[in-house]
Design an enzyme around this catalytic site. Sequence first.
Site, mmCIF file in Angstrom:
data_model
loop_
_atom_site.group_PDB
_atom_site.id
_atom_site.type_symbol
_atom_site.label_atom_id
_atom_site.label_comp_id
_atom_site.label_asym_id
_atom_site.label_seq_id
_atom_site.Cartn_x
_atom_site.Cartn_y
_atom_site.Cartn_z
ATOM 1 N N CYS A 1 0.959 -1.375 -0.051
ATOM 2 C CA CYS A 1 -0.295 -0.051 -0.147
ATOM 3 C C CYS A 1 0.513 0.879 0.197
ATOM 4 O O CYS A 1 1.859 1.545 0.858
ATOM 5 C CB CYS A 1 -0.915 -0.015 1.352
ATOM 6 S SG CYS A 1 -1.944 1.738 1.049
ATOM 7 N N ASP B 1 -3.605 -2.114 -13.554
ATOM 8 C CA ASP B 1 -4.107 -1.966 -15.681
ATOM 9 C C ASP B 1 -4.828 -3.530 -15.825
ATOM 10 O O ASP B 1 -4.685 -2.841 -17.585
ATOM 11 C CB ASP B 1 -2.964 -0.915 -16.275
ATOM 12 C CG ASP B 1 -2.235 -0.567 -15.516
ATOM 13 O OD1 ASP B 1 -2.854 0.514 -14.696
ATOM 14 O OD2 ASP B 1 -0.898 -0.400 -16.002
ATOM 15 N N ASN C 1 -0.681 -7.777 -11.319
ATOM 16 C CA ASN C 1 -2.084 -7.062 -10.858
ATOM 17 C C ASN C 1 -1.246 -5.649 -11.277
ATOM 18 O O ASN C 1 -0.359 -5.482 -11.147
ATOM 19 C CB ASN C 1 -2.123 -7.438 -9.337
ATOM 20 C CG ASN C 1 -2.851 -5.566 -8.703
ATOM 21 O OD1 ASN C 1 -2.698 -5.279 -7.627
ATOM 22 N ND2 ASN C 1 -4.310 -5.839 -9.694
ATOM 23 N N LYS D 1 1.358 -9.277 -0.820
ATOM 24 C CA LYS D 1 1.029 -8.454 -2.090
ATOM 25 C C LYS D 1 2.724 -7.608 -1.657
ATOM 26 O O LYS D 1 2.442 -6.477 -1.052
ATOM 27 C CB LYS D 1 -0.463 -7.603 -1.988
ATOM 28 C CG LYS D 1 -0.700 -6.842 -3.191
ATOM 29 C CD LYS D 1 -1.974 -6.821 -3.481
ATOM 30 C CE LYS D 1 -2.588 -5.890 -4.586
ATOM 31 N NZ LYS D 1 -1.872 -4.786 -4.371
#
Length: 347
Positions: free
Chosen positions: A105, A207, A205, A144
């Site tokens: 993030c 676009d 992940n 992630k």
Amino acid sequence: MYNTREINIGNVTLPNRLFFAPMAGISNMALRKLMKSHGAGLVFTEMICAEGVVRNIPKTMRLMAVSPEERPSAIQLFGRNPDSLAKASQIASEQADIIDLNFGCPARTVVNNGSGSALMRQPELIREITNNVVELSHSPVTAKIRSGWDKNSINAVEIAKIIEDCGASAVIVHPRTKSQGFSGLSDWNIIKDVKNAVKIPVIGNGDIKSPQDVKAMFELTNCDAVMIGRGALGDPWIFSRSLTFLETGIIPPKPSDYERLTQLLDFARSLVDLQGEHRACKEIRKFIKWWTKGLPNITEIRQKAMHIQTFRELEDLMSPYIEFASKEQCNISEIDDDETLVEINEE
């Protein structure tokens, strides 16, 4: 055309390889259930504060709640304290099929606290966190990540190898740096590099706005699954349409205006059931922007929708437009992919 077969993440078998991304302030239970109904093979909660889970803070625990309809599902945790993240994962894994760690993030409030993509600058802390979480979690663990902190410190491959060494079951790669935020284009070659460097499943992940993008990411990166975030907002059909395209080579038509608007009302009703009318009517405003994107003569309705206080007001506002659309049953015009999306902290 393309095999959309099942995929295993640890001991969890998922029905297909298209996932719905965790997005802060966006990925609520009502939206996750909707994406699942449109074919998402796995859905993720928005990022959940590990400290809040450990302290049993009511608001945090509500965000972490998972419904039977969205299973299998993943709970994403964020933080920087290895012990807190491990304890939180142990608690969360009682209801989650998969535990996902947020190391990506870019939001300022998260990064300034040393969490999210700030951890991309601390590989050994990522190692400690992942080790601890894998040891205590009852569910498979994924993580992630981003490309790196900035263009001068691209370290996604290094971080992915650490995550794999610690026993995680998959890694999700968003190939932008923290410095990029969500600007510019994601570099899919970084997903490819990670895929070539590790043996655990790699989920790409960034676009993804159309079935063609889904196919292109699979082909360019050889990733094991594709995660869709912003591209699914207002367009949950992207999952079913992409699955059909991958399986048959045929892209189904886009939903009509009528289908989009009636589903918007259905989603708003679900949000009211989940959050209560007062909160849901504020929350639905940002979703109205996404659901009506590209529709003709919608500006005035959008503006008025920003002031609704009850579901009945929304229904009354949308009904004339829906009635007109039901007679036309026309397909939507091409969406302007350059329109800026707001209020999204994480894809």
